[in-house]
Write an enzyme that holds these catalytic residues in place. Structure first.
Site, mmCIF file in Angstrom:
data_model
loop_
_atom_site.group_PDB
_atom_site.id
_atom_site.type_symbol
_atom_site.label_atom_id
_atom_site.label_comp_id
_atom_site.label_asym_id
_atom_site.label_seq_id
_atom_site.Cartn_x
_atom_site.Cartn_y
_atom_site.Cartn_z
ATOM 1 N N ASP A 173 -34.946 10.685 12.125
ATOM 2 C CA ASP A 173 -35.350 11.631 11.090
ATOM 3 C C ASP A 173 -35.319 13.026 11.705
ATOM 4 O O ASP A 173 -35.914 13.250 12.776
ATOM 5 C CB ASP A 173 -36.762 11.329 10.588
ATOM 6 C CG ASP A 173 -36.845 9.995 9.851
ATOM 7 O OD1 ASP A 173 -35.813 9.334 9.691
ATOM 8 O OD2 ASP A 173 -37.966 9.630 9.440
ATOM 9 N N ASP A 183 -38.174 4.081 -2.469
ATOM 10 C CA ASP A 183 -39.365 4.029 -1.633
ATOM 11 C C ASP A 183 -40.582 3.942 -2.544
ATOM 12 O O ASP A 183 -40.676 4.637 -3.560
ATOM 13 C CB ASP A 183 -39.429 5.257 -0.741
ATOM 14 C CG ASP A 183 -38.198 5.354 0.156
ATOM 15 O OD1 ASP A 183 -37.595 4.296 0.453
ATOM 16 O OD2 ASP A 183 -37.841 6.471 0.555
#
Length: 255
Positions: free
Chosen positions: A10, A132
């Site tokens: 990330d 998500d």
């Protein structure tokens, strides 16, 4: 269907970071060396990696094209990447930069017809839909968007069947409550997804601590697992996780 391990990076402000439960105020930094880290994944035997543009996930406008191009060119890894995908041109540009698959998250919740059209145009193998999710007090799996900071009012159970009917091949599903928490993957969630989306290749994400968790995800019928914090902090060795790829698949339907 095989099983794939996805070591993840990330990126925020050019640095490798991890957020806790998607909270941008709860960030841990791991260095400014994403390309060497990707090369280390390849050297360990990884075939794929997962790359996230956290700046773009919040503000829009994918910024990692140069890094993506370098990874694709120099490491041989197939890269699944997203963050800030807002339009068709974003998808095309990311693919042109070297991505094997583009991850579409918030827009997949807010504008499903748009993303369904992309599945038809680019093909199910080039798009990963990221739904998500966070379970509310009533037990409903909600789908927050905009870097997990806003509730879109959509539920997993209502939206996912639309994608299944449109030919979805790859689904990334993170239990937000477990993201960055090292509490193990939510196997009940993935069993639920197996019923909702038979035949779809589901990638488990959130909470993976060790190789046993990776093995559990595989035995639950998942097609892959995304490895984040545990890998960055050395709690899990990538070689141990990759060894799970070579274990004969359990005779179960994919989740």
């Amino acid at each position: 269907m095989g099983f794939t391990v996805y070591p993840a990076l990330d990126i925020r402000g050019g640095r490798v970071v991890r957020l806790v439960q998607g909270d941008y105020a709860r960030e841990t930094q791991y260095g400014d060396d994403p390309l060497p880290r990707a090369q280390a994944f390849a050297d360990a035997g990884a075939r794929w990696m997962h790359l996230v543009d956290l700046d773009a996930a919040k503000a829009g406008g994918y910024t990692l094209a140069p890094l993506l191009a370098g990874i694709a060119r120099d490491t041989g890894l197939r890269v699944q990447t997203g963050g800030g995908v807002r339009g068709r041109d974003d998808v095309a540009r990311i693919l042109d930069a070297g991505a094997a698959r583009v991850v579409v998250g918030s827009l997949a919740v807010r504008e499903p017809e748009t993303v369904i059209a992309w599945l038809a145009e680019f093909g199910g193998e080039r798009i990963t839909v990221a739904l998500d999710t966070r379970q509310d007090e009533a037990g409903v799996w909600q789908l927050p968007v905009h870097g997990w900071t806003e509730n879109a009012g959509a539920s997993l159970d209502a939206l996912l069947p639309r994608y299944v009917g449109a030919g979805l091949r790859h689904l990334l599903c993170t239990d937000i409550a477990r993201d960055g928490m090292l509490s193990g993957p939510n196997l009940d969630l993935y069993a639920h997804l197996r019923a909702l989306a038979p035949g779809v290749a589901v990638q488990a994400s959130g909470g993976v601590r060790d190789a046993a968790d990776v093995r559990d995800a595989r035995e639950a019928g998942c097609a892959g697992a995304v490895l984040g914090r545990a890998l960055l902090e050395g709690r899990l060795q990538l070689a141990d996780a990759l060894a799970v790829e070579d274990v004969p698949a359990a005779e179960k339907a994919p989740c």
